[in-house]
Design a protein around this motif. Structure first.
Motif, mmCIF file in Angstrom:
data_model
loop_
_atom_site.group_PDB
_atom_site.id
_atom_site.type_symbol
_atom_site.label_atom_id
_atom_site.label_comp_id
_atom_site.label_asym_id
_atom_site.label_seq_id
_atom_site.Cartn_x
_atom_site.Cartn_y
_atom_site.Cartn_z
ATOM 1 N N VAL A 112 -33.357 15.216 40.810
ATOM 2 C CA VAL A 112 -34.347 16.519 40.816
ATOM 3 C C VAL A 112 -35.668 16.044 40.176
ATOM 4 C CG1 VAL A 112 -34.757 18.811 39.429
ATOM 5 C CG2 VAL A 112 -32.517 18.419 40.438
ATOM 6 N N ASN A 113 -35.655 15.185 39.191
ATOM 7 C CA ASN A 113 -36.857 14.597 38.587
ATOM 8 C C ASN A 113 -37.666 13.915 39.666
ATOM 9 O OD1 ASN A 113 -37.137 15.373 35.775
ATOM 10 N ND2 ASN A 113 -36.205 13.390 35.114
ATOM 11 N N VAL B 172 -37.739 14.378 42.751
ATOM 12 C CA VAL B 172 -38.444 15.282 43.784
ATOM 13 C C VAL B 172 -39.647 15.999 43.093
ATOM 14 C CG1 VAL B 172 -38.127 17.409 44.975
ATOM 15 C CG2 VAL B 172 -36.110 15.637 45.264
ATOM 16 N N ILE B 173 -39.797 16.396 41.847
ATOM 17 C CA ILE B 173 -40.634 16.907 41.210
ATOM 18 C C ILE B 173 -41.870 15.963 41.164
ATOM 19 C CG2 ILE B 173 -41.213 17.732 38.750
ATOM 20 C CD1 ILE B 173 -38.565 18.884 38.616
ATOM 21 N N ILE B 174 -41.445 14.631 40.833
ATOM 22 C CA ILE B 174 -42.436 13.640 40.679
ATOM 23 C C ILE B 174 -43.097 13.448 42.225
ATOM 24 C CG2 ILE B 174 -42.977 11.281 40.343
ATOM 25 C CD1 ILE B 174 -40.896 11.349 38.007
ATOM 26 N N LYS B 175 -42.273 13.473 42.973
ATOM 27 C CA LYS B 175 -42.918 13.085 44.330
ATOM 28 C C LYS B 175 -43.783 14.273 44.745
ATOM 29 C CE LYS B 175 -40.668 11.218 48.542
ATOM 30 N NZ LYS B 175 -39.479 11.077 49.423
ATOM 31 N N PHE B 176 -43.333 15.477 44.436
ATOM 32 C CA PHE B 176 -44.048 16.756 44.835
ATOM 33 C C PHE B 176 -45.480 16.695 44.314
ATOM 34 C CE2 PHE B 176 -45.476 20.923 43.774
ATOM 35 C CZ PHE B 176 -45.444 21.649 44.882
ATOM 36 N N PHE B 177 -45.447 16.447 42.904
ATOM 37 C CA PHE B 177 -46.817 16.097 42.267
ATOM 38 C C PHE B 177 -47.590 15.052 42.684
ATOM 39 C CE2 PHE B 177 -44.871 19.559 39.400
ATOM 40 C CZ PHE B 177 -46.103 20.541 39.226
ATOM 41 N N TRP B 178 -47.048 13.978 42.946
ATOM 42 C CA TRP B 178 -47.736 12.933 43.501
ATOM 43 C C TRP B 178 -48.255 13.324 44.595
ATOM 44 C CZ3 TRP B 178 -48.685 8.133 41.560
ATOM 45 C CH2 TRP B 178 -49.124 7.135 42.578
#
Lengths: 107, 107
Positions: free
Chosen positions: A16-17, A19-25
């Motif tokens: 989940v972490n 995916v969240i990092i990738k999304f904001f990146w």
């Protein structure tokens, strides 16, 4: 059993972490794409077809007219631009067809 | 009153129709973008940076290796391609840097 559950929890949490990092990146960090031109017909065609075809969701596209912004000529040359129109993507220079050499812009 | 309602109904229906048509148009009608290369290092860099930067939502990107698909050489030449790597967007040819002339691919 508890150890297995803990392992599963950490595994899911890590996914989940990521995916969240990738999304904001993707949302914030775009690759730079600079299109250098000098207003010539070859430049304008390349601008309309190539520069406008880039994916604005992934690329931060800037268009620089070297005839009007002469202070940018040295920046373009530093990135390897030898003629216009040219596209500098992520630091690499790509010359698209041939409009004018950089020397013609320095007059 | 009934006439006003009818008018409102047709106005809304027309707007909805336009939105639906626009949606399917965008979904199905993409501009063609063909990237021609011959496997050379200059070609591969251009493929990774320029061809992959195109907006796939608006462009139907095809990658053609002219060394392997020699029957496509005449198609590329017909579109105005004189050297590889080249990108043909909406029928117009854009030569990106210089890898090899078309004559070198005909051997």
């Amino acid at each position: 059993m508890e150890a297995t559950q803990n392992y599963a929890f950490f595994f899911v949490a890590r996914r989940v972490n990521l995916v969240i990092i990738k999304f904001f990146w993707r949302l914030t960090m775009k690759t730079s794409a600079i299109f250098y031109h000098a207003g010539c017909p070859v430049c304008i065609e390349a601008e309309h077809q190539v520069a406008e075809a880039l994916d604005l969701a992934r690329y931060d596209v800037k268009i620089v007219h070297l005839g009007e912004q002469k202070d940018q000529i040295s920046v373009a040359e530093g990135a390897g631009v030898k003629s216009v129109p040219a596209l500098v993507i992520g630091g690499a220079a790509f010359h698209i067809n041939f409009g004018a050499p950089m020397s013609a812009l320095k007059g």
